[in-house]
Structures are given as C-alpha cells and as structure tokens.
Motif scaffolding. Structure first.
Motif, short mmCIF file in Angstrom:
data_model
loop_
_atom_site.label_atom_id
_atom_site.label_comp_id
_atom_site.label_asym_id
_atom_site.label_seq_id
_atom_site.Cartn_x
_atom_site.Cartn_y
_atom_site.Cartn_z
N GLN A 1 -2.21 -3.20 -12.68
CA GLN A 1 -2.16 -3.60 -11.27
C GLN A 1 -0.88 -4.37 -10.93
N LYS B 1 1.30 -4.56 -7.35
CA LYS B 1 0.54 -4.24 -6.15
C LYS B 1 0.48 -5.47 -5.24
N SER C 1 -5.52 -0.63 -4.15
CA SER C 1 -4.10 -0.65 -3.81
C SER C 1 -3.56 -2.04 -3.51
N SER C 2 -4.44 -3.01 -3.27
CA SER C 2 -4.00 -4.38 -2.99
C SER C 2 -5.13 -5.33 -3.38
#
Length: 624
Positions: free
Chosen positions: A516, A519, A529-530
C-alpha cells in the motif's frame, strides 16, 4: 421555517460529553419513517425473515459489481441512532438525491431495510433538499448496503443503533468495554465458533416440514411436490420466493400426515401442485383441497416433461416478477439444478431445462421473447455448444458459468458477487441427496445467501476455506449428517481449512502493508486505493489474515494484548496520542508503515522518529 423536533431524553444527561456526538445533535419526535421494508420474522433462525410482497423492489435492477457514487460525498448529520426513536438524517453533499432514491441497510441478522428519500424539512437540510431519514427497529450494527440498487463497498455510512441512552453509555464507556474485551476478542480474533443451525427431520418429508416450521409463522401460499421427484420443484424456487411460500413434500398417491398438519398450521389458502399426475395424482390434489379447511384453491403447474414443467413454472412466476436474464441448465442433472436454485430465486432468473441435449422450441421461444440474456450453467453436465449458439442466434446475450461438477458449480456461483447479496451467511446442503436442499432453496433465495453443495467430506476444505476467507458468521445446514457430515460442521467451528499460523500471518500483514506504500491519505477511507491511518490497519488485517478489527484507532487500541515497544513483532500495532489519534503497523527493524495525514501518502518511517513527534500511547498484538 424549519420544524425543530428536539426532545429531552434524560434530564441532566448531555450527549456532547461522550465525544462521538457532533455539534447540532438532537433527537426528534413526531417523525414519519420513510422505510420501505422491514424483514424480521424469525431472527433466531437467521434465515426466516418473512418478506412481504411489498418488500420486493420489482423495478429495481441491482448491478452488484458496480460501485455507486463515492459515499465520501454523503454525511450522517446526527450519527447516533436509538431503536424506534429519532431518525438519522443522511444528506448528499453533492445534492444527488431525488424522490426516486432508495438506500438499503443490512441489519446484524442479515435482513435488509430499505428507505426512500424525502424532502421533508429538518434542521439539518436545506429547503426542498432530498435526504434519507433512517429510523431503526433493531439494536446493532447497521451496515450500509446499496444506494439506488447499486452495492456500496465502503462503510462510511455504517452506524450503530442503540437500545437506549444507558446502552449507548455502556458501549462507549471504557470500563464497560474492558469488561467485555475477552469475549469480543474471542469472537473477532480467534476464529470464533460460527452460528450453525441445522434443519433436519427423520426423512426428506420431515426435513421439509422442519424447515417450514422454523421459518414460516404462517403462509397464504404453499408449494407441494413429489418428494421423490424433486427436479420439478427445483425450478420453482423463484416462484416460492415471490409467493413467500414454503415447499413441502407429498407422495404420488397420499399426503403424509406431517405435511397435512403443517399446511393446516400455516393456514395456507392456496396450494400450488408442481408436477403432472404421475408425480402428484389428482386424488392427492383433491385431498389437499377437501381435507384441509384453510385451503381455498389448488392449482397444478405441469408440462409434458420436466422441461415443459419448468416452462410452465416460469410463466406462472413471471406474473409476480422476473429478472432480465434466464438460467439454462441440464434438467436431468438434479444437483446442477439445485446448485443454481438460490441464485435463480434471488435474482428472478427463471430456470429452463435442457433435456437429451436439446432446449425445446417452446422454452427457447419464451426465453427470446421475455429476457435479454441467458446464463448457461455447466456442472456435472454441460449444455451443448449447439444450444448455446441457438440462444446467441436468437439475439440473446449469453454468458456461461462452469464448474468441473455440481459442487464446484455451486462454489463458483458463491464466489461470483453478481449472484448473491448477503455473503456473511451461507446455506449448505448435500449435492448427493438433493431433496433435503430443495425446501431450503427458497430460504437462501429470500435472504440472498449462497447455497453451496456438500460432497460428503470430499470438498470439506474448499467449503471451510470459503467460510474463513469471507465474512461468514452464520451457517445454515439443510438435512442430516448423512448428507452434511458432522466433521464438516466441526471443521467450521474449529476454523479448519488453510488458516495461516502466526508467523505466516505476520508475514502476510507486512507484505500487504508494504503493497500500500504510496497510496494517498484520505480521511475515512479504508482502501483499496486510499486510506486513513485506522483504515489502513482495517484493510490489511482483513485482507491479509481475515481478522476484522474495529474501524477507529481509538477502539483498535482497546483490543488485543499489550506488548512493550522492546518486544514488538512484525504485524503488531502502535498507537499515539492521548487520547489515541493515530495508529501504525510495525514491520520489523524498527520501522512502521502508516498513513500520515491529508496531502501525504502511505509511508515507512522509523519508530524512533515517530516517537519524537507524537506522544506514544500503547502497542498491541492481535496475533499472539
């Protein structure tokens, strides 16, 4: 002028001191709930919620794979809810709601509550602005489920509904949480025993009666079929769901006393007899009418063969609702038919049978004139390319779902998120003893749950791994231990399958956390995605080792076991702030991965550096 609906709950009690309440919080009375449907007939069984016809949104086509408008654009104005009390107000910050907007929430028992948007004025909304007023009827977590028929895949609008102020105070009180921590940890972090409910009788007839008794307090409609010729009734799962009807068994020439008594208990007015006179004689049909006082009509649905019967069932079901697609399956493979029955029923994808390698002209013509697409199901038997090409040449959109046998077909359907809407529970039944599963298919269809076929102990690991890898907290078994063996039930309870050991789990957490990096930080986001800081922890633990941790860092810090900084292991969590405001994942060698703040991305930073700029609070292990 807007109408204020503030009421005093308890003199001297101020909710603002509890920390979770935003400015402007108020309770309201004299409200009207905009709930479209509530399903809560039999919470104890979990599967028996009795949906009325009004609860079926027949014109709402759900695209279960499409994510709706970002729910970051929505807000809950008053985030604490109390059962049968003030409504929560949910607003769209982009003003995207209108009079046709519908939102769905899933209660903890798996049932769905639906609400229409309203423009009734409140203290939170602008004049004429459409919003949702959510009035809860049960305590527990209300998980946001869909908006305008499309699934929502994050939890920003998920909330807790409390019984009363005392309940709210207990849940948000640290001492109360500490007192219950061990029980919660056992439930959340130690492969807690699943809720397992088995429906079984002494034989197939008694099993069908048992399923009906425990899930239907009454029923206007009942479907009756020959218990030794179940293929006719499998195609009727969608009809049974739409009629809210249990499926019961008779013999060709007589009515078992238990079936008769159950129809009388239900107070059924209408009996649908599935199959021709060679399956259920006219004498039995007449007995159903003459010997049961509540019965007012009996109606036979049948064709020249099983394919013709399936076609007639489809015609009858279409009076109440049908989806855009139809299922085509080999009708002589009863286990293949059972594998798709719940998906057929939930989606109103009506079932048509291929017999002797052919899809008869009448069925093909009906499909062409009533559906835009077809799902061809292949399991122990496969539909020929000739039939597939005939359907394509008729202008239909054809997709196929295939397993190497009926058991694998049911697994493929369960893993495909396009067919089922309730994935935290599952039905299990024998694929070798089909009659036990047929009466239960309507329960799975009503509740939107997968129906998976068991092949003795041969596919035990596959089923247990599925249950471990999904948010499955309740398992409903149809039939006795000869069909669904006790060792499968024990493996589910004991967290069998391929659950990783601690060292493997720690490595998986570290590797997924590293994946991750880079991100962006977004407040309230939990991937993929976040992230915000606690959302990163939530996502990594859930997807790496299937552990569901609380969503907020302040709550995460109260779970697990304390571990000193000197004894940290990769995968442990570190918390900062007093009270806790930040969390990171320790990855070894003195380093931490965390999502820092808006404008930054997920990064790795030395623990020593972080402790210089933030106040260390505690560190916890969820794995030892």
């Amino acid at each position: 002028m807007k109408t204020s609906r503030r009421i005093s709950i308890i003199l001297g009690l101020t909710l603002f001191t509890l920390g979770a309440v935003v400015t402007g919080y108020s309770l309201e009375d004299n409200h009207k709930s905009n709930e479209v449907s509530v399903s809560s007939d039999d919470v104890n069984s979990g599967a028996g919620a009795d949906f009325s016809d009004e609860e079926i949104l027949k014109n709402l086509i759900v695209d279960k794979e499409k994510v709706v408008e970002d729910t970051d654009l929505f807000t809950i104005c008053n985030p604490e809810a109390f059962v049968n009390s003030h409504p929560l107000c949910i607003r769209s910050l982009s003003n995207s709601l209108n009079e046709k907007s519908v939102i769905e929430f899933q209660r903890e028992d798996g049932s769905i509550a639906r609400y229409n948007a309203t423009n009734e004025e409140t203290e939170f909304t602008k004049d004429g602005e459409y919003h949702f007023n959510i009035v809860t009827d049960k305590r527990g977590i209300w998980k946001v489920y869909s908006l305008n028929g499309q699934r929502i895949k994050n939890d920003k609008l998920t909330f807790m509904s409390y019984d009363d102020i005392k309940d709210f105070d207990n849940v948000n009180n640290k001492e109360y949480r500490e007192e219950q921590k061990r029980q919660r940890m056992n439930r959340m972090f130690r492969s807690a025993r699943k809720q397992i409910i088995r429906y079984q009788g002494s034989d197939r007839i008694e099993t069908a009666v048992e399923i009906s008794k425990r899930n239907f307090s009454s029923a206007n409609n009942v479907i009756v079929t020959n218990g030794w010729k179940p293929s006719d009734a499998i195609a009727a799962t969608a009809l049974a769901k739409n009629l809210n009807a249990p499926i019961l068994y008779v013999n060709e020439s007589n009515i078992p006393s238990s079936t008769k008594n159950e129809i009388e208990r239900l107070g059924a007015k209408n009996v649908y007899v599935i199959g021709g006179v060679n399956s259920v004689s006219d004498d039995v049909k007449n007995q159903l009418y003459n010997s049961i006082s509540s019965v007012q009509t009996t109606k036979r649905i049948s064709g020249d063969d099983r394919a013709g019967t399936a076609l007639e069932i489809a015609k009858e079901t279409s009076k109440y609702g049908k989806g855009q697609k139809a299922f085509v399956v080999t009708g002589t493979s009863e286990s293949d038919c059972l594998a798709i029955s719940a998906a057929s029923g939930e989606n109103n994808y009506l079932m048509f049978y291929v017999v002797n390698g052919n899809l008869d002209y009448a069925s093909r013509n009906y499909i062409q004139n009533n559906f835009s697409g077809v799902v061809v199901a292949n399991g122990s038997s496969s539909v020929s390319t000739t039939v597939v090409n005939q359907l394509k040449n008729a202008g239909l959109s054809v997709s196929q779902i295939s397993g190497y046998d009926s058991f694998d077909l049911s697994m493929k359907l369960s893993k495909n998120t396009g067919f089922y809407t309730t994935l935290h529970s599952v039905y299990l039944t024998s694929g070798n003893n089909v009659p036990d599963g047929v009466p239960g298919s309507v329960l799975a269809a009503k509740s939107g749950m997968p129906l998976m076929l068991v092949n003795g102990s041969n596919n035990k690991d596959d089923i247990v791994n599925y249950i471990n890898n999904k948010d499955v907290d309740a398992v409903y078994i149809l039939g006795g231990t000869n069909g669904v063996p006790a060792d499968l039930e024990n493996a589910i309870n004991n967290g069998g399958g391929s659950t990783p050991n601690i060292s493997e789990a720690r490595n998986k957490i570290v590797q997924l956390a590293k994946a991750q990096l880079g991100k962006p930080y977004v407040w309230g986001a939990s991937g993929p995605s976040s992230f915000d800081c606690s959302g990163l922890v939530y996502y990594v633990y859930k997807n790496a080792v299937n552990i569901s941790v609380p969503r907020k860092s302040s709550v995460q810090a109260t779970f697990g076991k304390y571990v000193s900084v000197n004894n940290l292991k990769p995968g442990d969590l570190i918390f900062w702030g007093k009270p806790v405001t930040h969390v990171g994942i320790y990855i070894g060698d003195g380093n931490v991965i965390h999502a820092p703040e808006p404008g930054q991305s997920v990064i790795t930073k030395p623990l020593e550096v972080m402790n210089k700029y933030m106040i260390y609070n505690t560190s916890r292990s969820f794995l030892d």
